[in-house]
Design a protein around this motif. Sequence first.
Motif, PDB file in Angstrom:
ATOM      1  N   ASN A 140       2.801  13.648  -8.832  1.00 54.50           N
ATOM      2  CA  ASN A 140       3.330  12.762  -7.659  1.00 54.50           C
ATOM      3  C   ASN A 140       3.322  13.340  -6.134  1.00 54.50           C
ATOM      4  N   GLY A 141       2.828  12.584  -5.182  1.00 55.33           N
ATOM      5  CA  GLY A 141       2.602  13.180  -3.770  1.00 55.33           C
ATOM      6  C   GLY A 141       2.841  11.962  -2.857  1.00 55.33           C
ATOM      7  N   GLY A 142       3.613  10.944  -3.339  1.00 51.90           N
ATOM      8  CA  GLY A 142       3.722  10.133  -2.342  1.00 51.90           C
ATOM      9  C   GLY A 142       3.059   8.812  -2.221  1.00 51.90           C
ATOM     10  N   LEU A 143       3.434   7.900  -1.331  1.00 54.09           N
ATOM     11  CA  LEU A 143       2.769   6.666  -1.276  1.00 54.09           C
ATOM     12  C   LEU A 143       1.576   6.790  -0.623  1.00 54.09           C
ATOM     13  N   SER A 144       1.268   7.418   0.511  1.00 54.48           N
ATOM     14  CA  SER A 144       0.013   8.191   1.182  1.00 54.48           C
ATOM     15  C   SER A 144      -1.127   8.546   0.218  1.00 54.48           C
ATOM     16  N   SER A 145      -0.549   9.279  -0.325  1.00 53.36           N
ATOM     17  CA  SER A 145      -1.512  10.323  -1.277  1.00 53.36           C
ATOM     18  C   SER A 145      -1.890   9.329  -2.466  1.00 53.36           C
ATOM     19  N   ALA A 146      -0.947   8.552  -3.022  1.00 51.93           N
ATOM     20  CA  ALA A 146      -1.512   7.332  -4.059  1.00 51.93           C
ATOM     21  C   ALA A 146      -2.602   6.506  -3.711  1.00 51.93           C
ATOM     22  N   ARG A 147      -2.293   6.131  -2.556  1.00 60.79           N
ATOM     23  CA  ARG A 147      -3.089   5.034  -1.639  1.00 60.79           C
ATOM     24  C   ARG A 147      -4.608   5.808  -1.534  1.00 60.79           C
ATOM     25  N   ASN A 148      -4.426   6.824  -0.989  1.00 62.65           N
ATOM     26  CA  ASN A 148      -5.789   7.582  -0.771  1.00 62.65           C
ATOM     27  C   ASN A 148      -6.697   7.918  -2.031  1.00 62.65           C
ATOM     28  N   ALA A 149      -5.740   8.409  -3.170  1.00 65.88           N
ATOM     29  CA  ALA A 149      -6.724   8.415  -4.248  1.00 65.88           C
ATOM     30  C   ALA A 149      -6.988   7.157  -4.685  1.00 65.88           C
ATOM     31  N   GLY A 150      -6.570   6.081  -4.870  1.00 68.41           N
ATOM     32  CA  GLY A 150      -7.026   4.928  -5.036  1.00 68.41           C
ATOM     33  C   GLY A 150      -8.408   4.454  -4.408  1.00 68.41           C
ATOM     34  N   VAL A 151      -8.128   4.700  -3.173  1.00 68.08           N
ATOM     35  CA  VAL A 151      -9.292   4.393  -2.006  1.00 68.08           C
ATOM     36  C   VAL A 151     -10.539   5.130  -2.283  1.00 68.08           C
ATOM     37  N   LYS A 152     -10.341   6.615  -2.795  1.00 65.95           N
ATOM     38  CA  LYS A 152     -11.492   7.430  -2.778  1.00 65.95           C
ATOM     39  C   LYS A 152     -12.288   6.952  -4.061  1.00 65.95           C
ATOM     40  N   LEU A 153     -11.667   6.549  -5.066  1.00 65.57           N
ATOM     41  CA  LEU A 153     -12.308   5.925  -6.268  1.00 65.57           C
ATOM     42  C   LEU A 153     -12.926   4.459  -6.089  1.00 65.57           C
ATOM     43  N   SER A 154     -12.763   3.748  -5.109  1.00 69.63           N
ATOM     44  CA  SER A 154     -12.759   2.424  -4.947  1.00 69.63           C
ATOM     45  C   SER A 154     -14.445   2.306  -4.585  1.00 69.63           C
ATOM     46  N   LYS A 155     -14.854   1.042  -4.857  1.00 72.14           N
ATOM     47  CA  LYS A 155     -16.168   0.607  -4.532  1.00 72.14           C
ATOM     48  C   LYS A 155     -16.260  -0.463  -3.700  1.00 72.14           C
ATOM     49  N   GLY A 156     -15.015  -1.249  -3.421  1.00 77.81           N
ATOM     50  CA  GLY A 156     -15.097  -2.241  -2.418  1.00 77.81           C
ATOM     51  C   GLY A 156     -15.426  -1.906  -0.849  1.00 77.81           C
ATOM     52  N   GLU A 157     -16.052  -2.972  -0.420  1.00 78.05           N
ATOM     53  CA  GLU A 157     -16.190  -3.035   1.089  1.00 78.05           C
ATOM     54  C   GLU A 157     -15.198  -3.162   1.894  1.00 78.05           C
ATOM     55  N   TYR A 158     -13.927  -3.889   1.261  1.00 77.25           N
ATOM     56  CA  TYR A 158     -12.804  -4.281   1.957  1.00 77.25           C
ATOM     57  C   TYR A 158     -11.512  -3.576   0.856  1.00 77.25           C
TER      58      TYR A 158
END
Length: 278
Positions: free
Chosen positions: A67-85
């Motif tokens: 658990n790290g908060g909303l910003s941390s969770a979003r960043n973790a997801g974006v780091k693994l993402s492959k999308g342009e958007y």
Amino acid sequence: MSSLVSIIVPCYNQAHFLDEALQSVMDQTYANWECIIVNDGSPDDTKLVANVWCENDNRFKYIEKKNGGLSSARNAGVKLSKGEYILPLDADDIIHEKFLSTLVPELENNDALAIVSCYSKFFYKRKENIIHELKPEGTTYHAILFENCLIATSLYRKKCWDEVGGYDENMKNGFEDWEFWLAITKRGWIYKVVEEFLFYYRKQKQSMLIDTLENHRISNMKYVFNKHKALYKKHHDETVNYLLYLLKNKENTVSKIKQSSTHKMANYISKSLKLFKK
């Protein structure tokens, strides 16, 4: 081929809403997406719910983190993402089935555009039970300099996330999306609001937004003002006028409370008790 969209769904103690949010992703008429569900150290059944969706459609992906908060969770997801958007979607909210098919072409057809948002409907318990509507305006940072009108669930270019270093993980008490939009648009990027109701925000009696507005608004504003000090110095006169406006509003609110019958009665009782004690 249409651009890949990465939908990031952080989840903490909202497993009971997650199915509804993911169903709205599944219902999209725009098919080229991946959905990354981020379990932000949630103690509930988030993993069980998410795994069912991952087993049924490989476009759904699941990760766990401390658990790290909303910003941390979003960043973790974006780091693994492959999308342009990128599309952030909170686990208790819902997107219209034409959300992506309507908003993606806006980014594809305008290279100066960083963010695309839309009109929103706030609902209580059921999506049909609408209690408020939000119609954001503007195109540049000037429109969001003092108050955020852009919903967190707005579509944006991943390269903008790279440019500003992602969401600020120091902001654990809300307003992180406002700061993120400011960081992007102050670099010269513009945003657009599609005048269609394509997003449904779940209004709850107790939520992070309510807690933020009641307990962290001033401290969050101070943090944003200091982080983007050069920007607010550039708009010194507007900043002073806005702060004076807030102060005047507070004075008016206090004055109304003092004039209310409830306050007068409480004051009368308090004085009577003091006399009684004497």
